[in-house]
Enzyme design. Structure first.
Site, PDB file in Angstrom:
ATOM      1  N   SER A 293       0.815  -1.215   0.000  1.00  0.00           N
ATOM      2  CA  SER A 293       0.000   0.000   0.000  1.00  0.00           C
ATOM      3  C   SER A 293       0.850   1.268   0.000  1.00  0.00           C
ATOM      4  O   SER A 293       1.597   1.518  -0.938  1.00  0.00           O
ATOM      5  CB  SER A 293      -0.963  -0.035   1.197  1.00  0.00           C
ATOM      6  OG  SER A 293      -1.940   0.969   1.107  1.00  0.00           O
ATOM      7  N   ASP A 304      10.290   4.792 -10.149  1.00  0.00           N
ATOM      8  CA  ASP A 304       9.845   5.406 -11.404  1.00  0.00           C
ATOM      9  C   ASP A 304      10.654   6.643 -11.772  1.00  0.00           C
ATOM     10  O   ASP A 304      10.850   6.937 -12.957  1.00  0.00           O
ATOM     11  CB  ASP A 304       8.360   5.769 -11.309  1.00  0.00           C
ATOM     12  CG  ASP A 304       7.457   4.565 -11.556  1.00  0.00           C
ATOM     13  OD1 ASP A 304       7.999   3.467 -11.800  1.00  0.00           O
ATOM     14  OD2 ASP A 304       6.223   4.722 -11.502  1.00  0.00           O
ATOM     15  N   LYS A 318      -0.713  -3.966  -3.411  1.00  0.00           N
ATOM     16  CA  LYS A 318      -1.979  -3.329  -3.019  1.00  0.00           C
ATOM     17  C   LYS A 318      -2.004  -1.920  -3.591  1.00  0.00           C
ATOM     18  O   LYS A 318      -1.258  -1.055  -3.150  1.00  0.00           O
ATOM     19  CB  LYS A 318      -2.141  -3.279  -1.497  1.00  0.00           C
ATOM     20  CG  LYS A 318      -3.460  -2.628  -1.062  1.00  0.00           C
ATOM     21  CD  LYS A 318      -3.586  -2.589   0.463  1.00  0.00           C
ATOM     22  CE  LYS A 318      -4.902  -1.948   0.882  1.00  0.00           C
ATOM     23  NZ  LYS A 318      -5.018  -0.527   0.504  1.00  0.00           N
TER      24      LYS A 318
END
Length: 516
Positions: A293, A304, A318
């Protein structure tokens, strides 16, 4: 004569209708009691309550009905019953009202393993090693009390008193502890591993996490930290805002951290909007299958933007956003309203279309498929190719964050001996007893780092543990291998350090032999 006659007629009619109502079945009863607005569910519950052959618990029926409805949604949309709500909220809010001790159950006895500095119990004079026999009028020793029951008895409104009967060595002592606010630490450890490498371990993202993070990283920077290891292993997530606030301290130039979007929720972007405390130094993030999460959001943003390297094993997966809504009965509904999308555009939520049971078995299936042992066995459900935003490396969504550097799971922890030791909690029980009995032997170590460098578990302690394990019906201890012996020594040493310096001590020692 007219009014007495009218009264008699009305009374007789009322009695007649009453008997007819008593004997009625089906919708008539429900309509007279509730009207049509209650719907079919209330109609069925009313019929069960009045007509069913046995007495049933109405609250249990309602909970089961709600759970059945939610089972057709995603695994993270859940109903929180009133009796569970306080504990669930405490984990996220980062504090609770209680007496400020950490405890464990050893042979059906409540043993204090840590007393919060400057907390209510410390002020009252409680110590590590004390055994709680009675809480107010409730006996808690030798009665198989659950951990939840103990927590319930110890917690209470600030200002109220908890009367404790405590055994300290051979003495019985009585304490009156005034309950107060107790903070749940979300940062387990922060220290310098080398003169220029710092380490911070975050165990959850709560209301207090960002403040704790700043209190942890500031002295590390002052000590000369040029590189940071951020440990998010076994971090189940928490508040999105806490994770994005920490990410903001690591990313520069108003970079996108994450965005959320759902059918009824418009896109909301979370950007790095202010100068961060550590935007330039080298960064490594440790993750594993328990990283979920909000902690995956932070890991994904770092990956990224090519801000740092991700080390460990594929994360939980999640990528759903929940909002919590209070209910009239005192419980709450935690409902999924949107999805997370990290900067490359990928959603990291793993599939849940095969049902809750398959979803819950995902991690075990990963283990059996060899993914915990070999990076070549990692399988992602979404083969769509995404690219990192600076170096344009290929990354994938649909099942967590795949690490840049893979660290296999230590299978030693699952062999017969270690499984028996873990199942009986033998190491915790042994080290706690040994430490409290021979506390003076551990004096003279000024810090966890000094303890890690200087202390070695002697043969006498290993022999004592072997005897303890045999007495605790762990026969595999007789065939302990050298590798198992080293693992047990490392764990005993780390647990002794935890007794001395709480979680900080444990991680300083444990990390010294950690491959990741």
């Amino acid at each position: 004569m007219f009014f007495p006659l009218l009264f008699s007629i009305v009374l007789a009619l009322g009695m007649y209708l009453g008997f007819k109502l008593r004997d009625a079945s089906g919708p008539q009863y429900h309509i007279l009691l509730h009207g049509a607005a209650g719907g079919t569910m209330e109609e069925i519950l009313d019929l069960i309550r009045v007509k069913y052959v046995d007495t049933v618990d109405d609250a249990d029926l309602r909970t089961d009905a709600i759970t059945g409805i939610l089972s057709h949604l995603d695994p993270h949309s859940v109903y929180i019953p009133p009796e569970d709500l306080e504990g669930v909220n405490d984990d996220l809010q980062g504090d609770f009202e209680g007496i400020g001790v950490e405890f464990t159950m050893v042979r059906d006895t409540v043993n204090i393993v840590s007393v919060l500095p400057k907390g209510p119990s410390a002020s009252a004079g409680l110590r590590l090693g004390d055994q709680i026999l009675k809480i107010n009028d409730s006996l808690v020793c030798g009665v198989h009390a659950s951990l939840d029951r103990i927590r319930e008895l110890l917690r209470g409104s600030s200002g109220t008193m908890a009367g404790l009967l405590v055994r300290r060595g051979e003495k019985l002592l009585e304490f009156s502890v005034r309950r107060g606010m107790v903070q749940i630490q979300s940062i387990d450890a922060s220290y310098m591993i080398t003169p220029d490498i710092g380490y911070i371990r975050i165990n959850r993202f709560s209301d207090n996490t960002y403040q704790e993070f700043m209190q942890a990283i500031t002295p590390l920077k002052a000590a000369g930290m040029k590189k940071l290891i951020l440990d998010l292993r076994e971090n189940p997530g928490g508040f999105l805002e806490a994770a994005t606030a920490v990410a903001d301290e690591l990313l520069d130039d108003h970079k996108l951290i994450v965005y959320t979007e759902g059918k009824s929720v418009p896109r909301t972007d979370y950007d790095a909007g202010k100068p961060g405390v550590f935007e330039q130094g080298k960064l490594a993030v440790l993750v594993d299958e328990g990283t979920a999460s909000a902690s995956e959001i932070l890991s994904g943003a770092v990956q990224d933007w090519d801000r740092g390297i991700i080390i460990g094993r594929r994360t939980f997966g999640k990528g759903l956003v929940q909002e919590q809504y209070p209910l009239e009965n005192g419980g709450a509904l935690r409902l999924t309203v949107a999805r997370y999308y990290i900067p490359s555009g990928r959603c990291i939520q793993k599939p849940y279309d095969k049902g809750l049971e398959a979803y819950d078995e995902d991690l075990m299936n990963r283990y059996h498929h060899g993914e915990f042992i070999s990076a070549d066995s990692i399988h992602v459900s979404d083969t769509t190719i995404y690219h990192t935003l600076v170096k344009h490396r290929i990354v994938y969504g649909g099942g967590g964050i795949t690490p840049d550097i893979f660290i296999p799971f230590d299978t030693t922890r699952l062999d017969e001996l270690m499984s028996e030791i873990s199942g009986k909690d033998a190491l915790n029980a042994f080290t706690y007893r040994f430490f409290t009995r021979y506390r003076p032997q551990f004096n003279g170590y000024p810090s966890p780092q000094a303890f890690n460098l200087s202390y070695q578990v002697p043969d006498s302690v290993m022999n004592a543990f072997s005897e303890f394990a045999r007495a605790d019906s762990i026969p595999a201890i007789r065939s302990m291998t050298p590798r198992q012996s080293r693992e047990i020594q490392n764990r005993i040493k780390a647990l002794f350090a935890r007794d001395l310096w709480r979680e900080q001590g444990y991680w300083v020692v444990s990390n010294a032999t950690d491959p990741a």
